[in-house]
Motif scaffolding. Structure first.
Motif, PDB file in Angstrom:
ATOM      1  N   LYS A   1       0.018  10.070  -3.267  1.00  0.00           N
ATOM      2  CA  LYS A   1      -0.400  10.422  -4.620  1.00  0.00           C
ATOM      3  C   LYS A   1      -1.895  10.730  -4.695  1.00  0.00           C
ATOM      4  CE  LYS A   1       2.993   7.225  -6.563  1.00  0.00           C
ATOM      5  NZ  LYS A   1       3.154   5.921  -7.241  1.00  0.00           N
ATOM      6  N   VAL A   2      -2.643  10.333  -3.674  1.00  0.00           N
ATOM      7  CA  VAL A   2      -4.096  10.493  -3.671  1.00  0.00           C
ATOM      8  C   VAL A   2      -4.551  11.203  -2.401  1.00  0.00           C
ATOM      9  CG1 VAL A   2      -4.526   8.433  -5.086  1.00  0.00           C
ATOM     10  CG2 VAL A   2      -4.465   8.228  -2.589  1.00  0.00           C
ATOM     11  N   SER A   3      -5.722  11.806  -2.466  1.00  0.00           N
ATOM     12  CA  SER A   3      -6.353  12.365  -1.269  1.00  0.00           C
ATOM     13  C   SER A   3      -6.885  11.207  -0.438  1.00  0.00           C
ATOM     14  CB  SER A   3      -7.506  13.289  -1.661  1.00  0.00           C
ATOM     15  OG  SER A   3      -7.018  14.390  -2.381  1.00  0.00           O
ATOM     16  N   VAL A   4      -6.938  11.410   0.870  1.00  0.00           N
ATOM     17  CA  VAL A   4      -7.344  10.345   1.785  1.00  0.00           C
ATOM     18  C   VAL A   4      -8.756  10.632   2.295  1.00  0.00           C
ATOM     19  CG1 VAL A   4      -6.769   9.131   3.932  1.00  0.00           C
ATOM     20  CG2 VAL A   4      -4.939   9.963   2.431  1.00  0.00           C
TER      21      VAL A   4
ATOM     22  N   ILE B   1       4.495   9.203  -2.777  1.00  0.00           N
ATOM     23  CA  ILE B   1       5.252   9.814  -3.875  1.00  0.00           C
ATOM     24  C   ILE B   1       6.721   9.444  -3.696  1.00  0.00           C
ATOM     25  CG2 ILE B   1       3.574  11.650  -4.290  1.00  0.00           C
ATOM     26  CD1 ILE B   1       5.375  13.571  -2.807  1.00  0.00           C
ATOM     27  N   ALA B   2       7.459   9.517  -4.780  1.00  0.00           N
ATOM     28  CA  ALA B   2       8.822   8.972  -4.828  1.00  0.00           C
ATOM     29  C   ALA B   2       9.720   9.449  -3.690  1.00  0.00           C
ATOM     30  CB  ALA B   2       9.460   9.288  -6.178  1.00  0.00           C
ATOM     31  N   SER B   3       9.717  10.739  -3.390  1.00  0.00           N
ATOM     32  CA  SER B   3      10.642  11.240  -2.372  1.00  0.00           C
ATOM     33  C   SER B   3      10.354  10.653  -0.994  1.00  0.00           C
ATOM     34  CB  SER B   3      10.604  12.770  -2.316  1.00  0.00           C
ATOM     35  OG  SER B   3       9.304  13.229  -2.014  1.00  0.00           O
ATOM     36  N   PHE B   4       9.109  10.301  -0.718  1.00  0.00           N
ATOM     37  CA  PHE B   4       8.763   9.669   0.555  1.00  0.00           C
ATOM     38  C   PHE B   4       8.962   8.164   0.482  1.00  0.00           C
ATOM     39  CE2 PHE B   4       6.552  13.719   0.786  1.00  0.00           C
ATOM     40  CZ  PHE B   4       6.902  14.145   2.053  1.00  0.00           C
ATOM     41  N   LEU B   5       8.683   7.590  -0.679  1.00  0.00           N
ATOM     42  CA  LEU B   5       8.890   6.152  -0.872  1.00  0.00           C
ATOM     43  C   LEU B   5      10.349   5.781  -0.620  1.00  0.00           C
ATOM     44  CD1 LEU B   5       7.792   3.395  -1.756  1.00  0.00           C
ATOM     45  CD2 LEU B   5       8.226   4.095  -4.127  1.00  0.00           C
TER      46      LEU B   5
ATOM     47  N   PHE C   1       3.886   9.741   7.955  1.00  0.00           N
ATOM     48  CA  PHE C   1       3.634  10.303   6.631  1.00  0.00           C
ATOM     49  C   PHE C   1       2.282  10.992   6.669  1.00  0.00           C
ATOM     50  CE2 PHE C   1       6.307   6.549   5.873  1.00  0.00           C
ATOM     51  CZ  PHE C   1       7.363   7.126   5.185  1.00  0.00           C
ATOM     52  N   GLU C   2       2.249  12.228   6.164  1.00  0.00           N
ATOM     53  CA  GLU C   2       1.011  12.990   6.098  1.00  0.00           C
ATOM     54  C   GLU C   2       0.434  12.894   4.688  1.00  0.00           C
ATOM     55  OE1 GLU C   2       1.707  16.931   7.624  1.00  0.00           O
ATOM     56  OE2 GLU C   2       2.213  16.161   9.626  1.00  0.00           O
ATOM     57  N   GLU C   3      -0.756  13.445   4.495  1.00  0.00           N
ATOM     58  CA  GLU C   3      -1.437  13.316   3.207  1.00  0.00           C
ATOM     59  C   GLU C   3      -0.614  13.865   2.041  1.00  0.00           C
ATOM     60  OE1 GLU C   3      -5.934  13.789   1.373  1.00  0.00           O
ATOM     61  OE2 GLU C   3      -5.385  15.020   3.093  1.00  0.00           O
ATOM     62  N   ASN C   4       0.206  14.873   2.293  1.00  0.00           N
ATOM     63  CA  ASN C   4       1.029  15.437   1.209  1.00  0.00           C
ATOM     64  C   ASN C   4       2.084  14.458   0.709  1.00  0.00           C
ATOM     65  OD1 ASN C   4       2.738  15.566   3.443  1.00  0.00           O
ATOM     66  ND2 ASN C   4       3.585  17.554   2.865  1.00  0.00           N
TER      67      ASN C   4
ATOM     68  N   THR D   1       0.843  -1.203   0.000  1.00  0.00           N
ATOM     69  CA  THR D   1       0.000   0.000   0.000  1.00  0.00           C
ATOM     70  C   THR D   1       0.875   1.248   0.000  1.00  0.00           C
ATOM     71  OG1 THR D   1      -1.719  -1.199   1.208  1.00  0.00           O
ATOM     72  CG2 THR D   1      -1.872   1.206   1.192  1.00  0.00           C
ATOM     73  N   LEU D   2       1.857   1.287   0.885  1.00  0.00           N
ATOM     74  CA  LEU D   2       2.763   2.433   0.922  1.00  0.00           C
ATOM     75  C   LEU D   2       3.558   2.532  -0.372  1.00  0.00           C
ATOM     76  CD1 LEU D   2       2.188   1.836   4.055  1.00  0.00           C
ATOM     77  CD2 LEU D   2       4.240   3.183   4.400  1.00  0.00           C
ATOM     78  N   LYS D   3       4.037   1.397  -0.866  1.00  0.00           N
ATOM     79  CA  LYS D   3       4.814   1.398  -2.105  1.00  0.00           C
ATOM     80  C   LYS D   3       3.992   1.917  -3.282  1.00  0.00           C
ATOM     81  CE  LYS D   3       8.015  -2.376  -1.054  1.00  0.00           C
ATOM     82  NZ  LYS D   3       8.446  -3.728  -1.466  1.00  0.00           N
ATOM     83  N   SER D   4       2.708   1.670  -3.253  1.00  0.00           N
ATOM     84  CA  SER D   4       1.832   2.094  -4.345  1.00  0.00           C
ATOM     85  C   SER D   4       1.427   3.558  -4.246  1.00  0.00           C
ATOM     86  CB  SER D   4       0.564   1.248  -4.358  1.00  0.00           C
ATOM     87  OG  SER D   4       0.872  -0.098  -4.542  1.00  0.00           O
TER      88      SER D   4
END
Length: 150
Positions: free
Chosen positions: A78-81, A38-42, A72-75, A32-35
């Motif tokens: 890649k999607v809104s929560v 965004i790249a910089s957080f991944l 990790f926050e919503e920012n 789920t996190l991997k999907s």
């Protein structure tokens, strides 16, 4: 086995408390996190850690590690929560893009969106573990949201 079967949802039954608000979180699969990050957080995830989803709408934290070393926050996504963002364009069902607005309109038009979603689930078309920030089936969210409209 599809993402909305009870045995798959058992994987998300472990709980721990969010370091930001104290709310009980539910474990989410690493996929789920991997999907969704965004790249910089991944690039910062620790694959050996267990991660949890914080459902508290008033908390900025979406995911936190079991060691509380990461949040990790919503920012970061890649999607809104759904649980964190009350906008009408935010998905309630991520796999089939049922937003609050689309659900509201369907109910207003006497359609049965839950039945449509269930048909897709039964046909093994859902991918909640990679689409839904909760990492689990969204049918509960859909049902709760539709009930709130009545």
């Amino acid at each position: 086995m599809d993402c909305c079967t009870p045995s798959n949802n058992l994987k998300t039954s472990k709980t721990t408390s969010c370091p930001s608000c104290g709310e009980k979180g539910k474990s989410v699969p690493l996929i789920t996190l991997k999907s969704l990050l965004i790249a910089s957080f991944l690039e910062t995830i620790e694959p050996d850690n267990t991660y949890y989803f914080c459902p508290n709408p008033s908390c900025n934290t979406v995911y936190f590690s079991g060691t509380h070393s990461q949040t990790f926050e919503e920012n970061a996504l890649k999607v809104s929560v759904f649980q964190k963002n009350s906008g009408m364009g935010v998905p309630v069902c991520y796999c089939f893009n049922w937003t609050r607005e689309r659900l509201f309109q369907a109910i207003s038009d006497n359609q049965r969106p839950i039945e449509q979603i269930k048909k897709h689930v039964q046909s093994n078309r859902c991918g909640c573990e990679v689409n839904n920030p909760q990492g689990a089936c969204c049918l509960g969210n859909v049902t709760t949201y539709i009930r709130s409209l009545n």
